[in-house]
Design a protein around this motif. Structure first.
Motif, PDB file in Angstrom:
ATOM      1  N   MET A   1     -11.035  28.158 -11.119  1.00  0.00           N
ATOM      2  CA  MET A   1     -10.844  28.561  -9.726  1.00  0.00           C
ATOM      3  C   MET A   1     -10.262  27.428  -8.891  1.00  0.00           C
ATOM      4  SD  MET A   1     -14.355  30.792  -9.250  1.00  0.00           S
ATOM      5  CE  MET A   1     -13.976  31.336  -7.584  1.00  0.00           C
ATOM      6  N   ALA A   2     -10.704  26.195  -9.129  1.00  0.00           N
ATOM      7  CA  ALA A   2     -10.162  25.066  -8.370  1.00  0.00           C
ATOM      8  C   ALA A   2      -8.710  24.800  -8.744  1.00  0.00           C
ATOM      9  CB  ALA A   2     -11.006  23.814  -8.611  1.00  0.00           C
ATOM     10  N   LEU A   3      -8.379  24.960 -10.024  1.00  0.00           N
ATOM     11  CA  LEU A   3      -7.000  24.753 -10.458  1.00  0.00           C
ATOM     12  C   LEU A   3      -6.089  25.827  -9.873  1.00  0.00           C
ATOM     13  CD1 LEU A   3      -5.171  22.994 -12.191  1.00  0.00           C
ATOM     14  CD2 LEU A   3      -5.679  24.481 -14.139  1.00  0.00           C
ATOM     15  N   ALA A   4      -6.555  27.070  -9.869  1.00  0.00           N
ATOM     16  CA  ALA A   4      -5.756  28.150  -9.276  1.00  0.00           C
ATOM     17  C   ALA A   4      -5.552  27.917  -7.782  1.00  0.00           C
ATOM     18  CB  ALA A   4      -6.439  29.498  -9.521  1.00  0.00           C
ATOM     19  N   ASP A   5      -6.595  27.431  -7.107  1.00  0.00           N
ATOM     20  CA  ASP A   5      -6.476  27.154  -5.675  1.00  0.00           C
ATOM     21  C   ASP A   5      -5.492  26.019  -5.422  1.00  0.00           C
ATOM     22  OD1 ASP A   5      -7.638  27.415  -2.835  1.00  0.00           O
ATOM     23  OD2 ASP A   5      -7.989  25.292  -3.265  1.00  0.00           O
ATOM     24  N   ALA A   6      -5.530  24.979  -6.271  1.00  0.00           N
ATOM     25  CA  ALA A   6      -4.612  23.851  -6.113  1.00  0.00           C
ATOM     26  C   ALA A   6      -3.166  24.292  -6.320  1.00  0.00           C
ATOM     27  CB  ALA A   6      -4.972  22.745  -7.097  1.00  0.00           C
ATOM     28  N   LYS A   7      -2.943  25.153  -7.314  1.00  0.00           N
ATOM     29  CA  LYS A   7      -1.583  25.638  -7.563  1.00  0.00           C
ATOM     30  C   LYS A   7      -1.088  26.483  -6.403  1.00  0.00           C
ATOM     31  CE  LYS A   7      -1.789  25.499 -12.612  1.00  0.00           C
ATOM     32  NZ  LYS A   7      -1.755  26.287 -13.873  1.00  0.00           N
ATOM     33  N   ALA A   8      -1.979  27.294  -5.831  1.00  0.00           N
ATOM     34  CA  ALA A   8      -1.583  28.111  -4.681  1.00  0.00           C
ATOM     35  C   ALA A   8      -1.274  27.236  -3.470  1.00  0.00           C
ATOM     36  CB  ALA A   8      -2.688  29.111  -4.347  1.00  0.00           C
ATOM     37  N   ARG A   9      -2.085  26.218  -3.244  1.00  0.00           N
ATOM     38  CA  ARG A   9      -1.842  25.303  -2.132  1.00  0.00           C
ATOM     39  C   ARG A   9      -0.617  24.446  -2.395  1.00  0.00           C
ATOM     40  NH1 ARG A   9      -6.361  23.602   1.030  1.00  0.00           N
ATOM     41  NH2 ARG A   9      -5.832  21.421   0.612  1.00  0.00           N
ATOM     42  N   GLY A  10      -0.357  24.175  -3.671  1.00  0.00           N
ATOM     43  CA  GLY A  10       0.791  23.364  -4.020  1.00  0.00           C
ATOM     44  C   GLY A  10       2.111  24.009  -3.656  1.00  0.00           C
ATOM     45  N   GLU A  11       2.120  25.341  -3.548  1.00  0.00           N
ATOM     46  CA  GLU A  11       3.325  26.037  -3.128  1.00  0.00           C
ATOM     47  C   GLU A  11       3.655  25.739  -1.672  1.00  0.00           C
ATOM     48  OE1 GLU A  11       2.597  30.096  -3.909  1.00  0.00           O
ATOM     49  OE2 GLU A  11       2.580  29.899  -6.099  1.00  0.00           O
ATOM     50  N   ARG A  12       2.646  25.325  -0.909  1.00  0.00           N
ATOM     51  CA  ARG A  12       2.848  25.037   0.507  1.00  0.00           C
ATOM     52  C   ARG A  12       2.727  23.553   0.823  1.00  0.00           C
ATOM     53  NH1 ARG A  12      -1.043  29.012   0.309  1.00  0.00           N
ATOM     54  NH2 ARG A  12      -2.630  27.542   1.040  1.00  0.00           N
ATOM     55  N   MET A  13       2.083  22.810  -0.088  1.00  0.00           N
ATOM     56  CA  MET A  13       1.836  21.383   0.149  1.00  0.00           C
ATOM     57  C   MET A  13       2.447  20.585  -0.997  1.00  0.00           C
ATOM     58  SD  MET A  13      -2.178  21.781   1.205  1.00  0.00           S
ATOM     59  CE  MET A  13      -2.417  20.015   1.342  1.00  0.00           C
ATOM     60  N   SER A  14       3.231  19.612  -0.679  1.00  0.00           N
ATOM     61  CA  SER A  14       3.888  18.820  -1.707  1.00  0.00           C
ATOM     62  C   SER A  14       2.959  17.783  -2.324  1.00  0.00           C
ATOM     63  CB  SER A  14       5.115  18.108  -1.123  1.00  0.00           C
ATOM     64  OG  SER A  14       4.731  17.263  -0.043  1.00  0.00           O
ATOM     65  N   ALA A  15       1.873  17.435  -1.648  1.00  0.00           N
ATOM     66  CA  ALA A  15       0.947  16.426  -2.155  1.00  0.00           C
ATOM     67  C   ALA A  15      -0.480  16.799  -1.765  1.00  0.00           C
ATOM     68  CB  ALA A  15       1.285  15.046  -1.591  1.00  0.00           C
ATOM     69  N   ARG A  16      -1.411  16.286  -2.543  1.00  0.00           N
ATOM     70  CA  ARG A  16      -2.836  16.499  -2.282  1.00  0.00           C
ATOM     71  C   ARG A  16      -3.198  17.980  -2.185  1.00  0.00           C
ATOM     72  NH1 ARG A  16      -5.001  11.433   1.393  1.00  0.00           N
ATOM     73  NH2 ARG A  16      -3.824   9.821   0.290  1.00  0.00           N
ATOM     74  N   ALA A  17      -2.676  18.756  -3.104  1.00  0.00           N
ATOM     75  CA  ALA A  17      -2.965  20.185  -3.087  1.00  0.00           C
ATOM     76  C   ALA A  17      -4.385  20.474  -3.547  1.00  0.00           C
ATOM     77  CB  ALA A  17      -1.961  20.932  -3.970  1.00  0.00           C
ATOM     78  N   PHE A  18      -4.926  19.608  -4.402  1.00  0.00           N
ATOM     79  CA  PHE A  18      -6.274  19.829  -4.897  1.00  0.00           C
ATOM     80  C   PHE A  18      -7.284  19.476  -3.823  1.00  0.00           C
ATOM     81  CE2 PHE A  18     -10.195  18.627  -7.012  1.00  0.00           C
ATOM     82  CZ  PHE A  18     -10.358  19.642  -7.939  1.00  0.00           C
ATOM     83  N   SER A  19      -8.158  20.433  -3.501  1.00  0.00           N
ATOM     84  CA  SER A  19      -9.180  20.219  -2.479  1.00  0.00           C
ATOM     85  C   SER A  19     -10.504  19.878  -3.142  1.00  0.00           C
ATOM     86  CB  SER A  19      -9.334  21.470  -1.599  1.00  0.00           C
ATOM     87  OG  SER A  19     -10.442  21.330  -0.733  1.00  0.00           O
ATOM     88  N   MET A  20     -10.908  18.624  -3.045  1.00  0.00           N
ATOM     89  CA  MET A  20     -12.183  18.219  -3.612  1.00  0.00           C
ATOM     90  C   MET A  20     -13.343  18.934  -2.917  1.00  0.00           C
ATOM     91  SD  MET A  20     -13.872  16.599  -5.857  1.00  0.00           S
ATOM     92  CE  MET A  20     -12.702  15.457  -6.610  1.00  0.00           C
TER      93      MET A  20
END
Length: 229
Positions: free
Chosen positions: A112-131
């Motif tokens: 779930m965290a990896l899927a969220d990071a990939k989704a955010r990565g489409e909008r954010m070029s860096a730090r897409a992973f939310s700890m």
């Protein structure tokens, strides 16, 4: 809404399957002669349901500790691959934050965290992973797993064989749902399929829980061969 609260909220559907599995684990542990107080200690220190079910299946009196430790290592070895998949998303974090957080990583929180990071990565070029999102997920899963496995150990003897209710299917059901969301085609799933076939065949032919290390080793070997080709 903060990312931590978003993670807590996202964990709710997973808990529907996780809670019954934790109850079954605790109840099974007591039938094997494990003290109820030892169950939350086990689930708290080794936060990995698959290896815990395998350890209980292999438990005897006295226990074969080398065999249990070896099977646990084989099953949990998938975390090496999982953490490697997260590594590119964690490079911006200091190790003092990333490494302790990985203790809480299980299949559900990882996926779930990896899927969220990939989704955010489409909008954010860096730090897409939310700890914070990852910790929100993990906090809910960890607390529920430890608490309800302890509850299962306490009420299991009163309820009897709770497997007759089919609650033991909750754990594989959650896992299959996660696999469906991660499906990348037959080629990528080949190690999983080989592991399943070998484990099923071993279960039918060899008595005991040897299907666990057989399936794990077959999957690891298949993945290694595919990488080498």
């Amino acid at each position: 809404m903060s990312d931590f609260k978003r993670g807590l909220r996202a964990s709710t559907p997973v808990l529907i399957g996780l809670v019954p599995a934790a109850l079954v684990l605790g109840a099974q542990a007591t039938t094997k002669g494990i003290a109820p107080l030892a169950v939350p200690l086990m689930t708290g220190l080794n936060f990995a349901g698959g290896s815990e079910f395998a350890a209980i299946e292999l438990w005897t009196s006295p226990p074969h500790l080398v065999l249990i430790a070896g099977v646990t290592l084989l099953i949990n070895s998938r975390h090496l691959v999982m953490s490697a998949a997260l590594a590119p998303w964690l490079r911006h974090l200091p190790r003092r934050q990333a490494l302790p957080a990985l203790f809480l990583m299980v299949d559900e929180s990882w996926a779930m965290a990896l899927a969220d990071a990939k989704a955010r990565g489409e909008r954010m070029s860096a730090r897409a992973f939310s700890m914070s999102y990852f910790l929100g997920l993990s906090a809910a899963l960890y607390a529920s797993w430890v608490a309800f496995s302890a509850l299962g150990a306490l009420i299991g003897p009163v309820l009897g064989d709770i497997q007759r209710w089919g609650l033991d299917m909750a754990f594989p059901a959650v896992f299959l749902a996660l696999l469906r969301g991660m499906w990348k085609g037959l080629g990528a799933a080949m190690p999983w399929l080989v592991s399943l076939a070998v484990a099923a065949g071993t279960c039918l032919i060899v008595p005991g829980a040897w299907y666990v290390p057989a399936g794990a080793l077959a999957g690891i070997l298949t993945a290694w061969i595919m990488v080498r080709l």
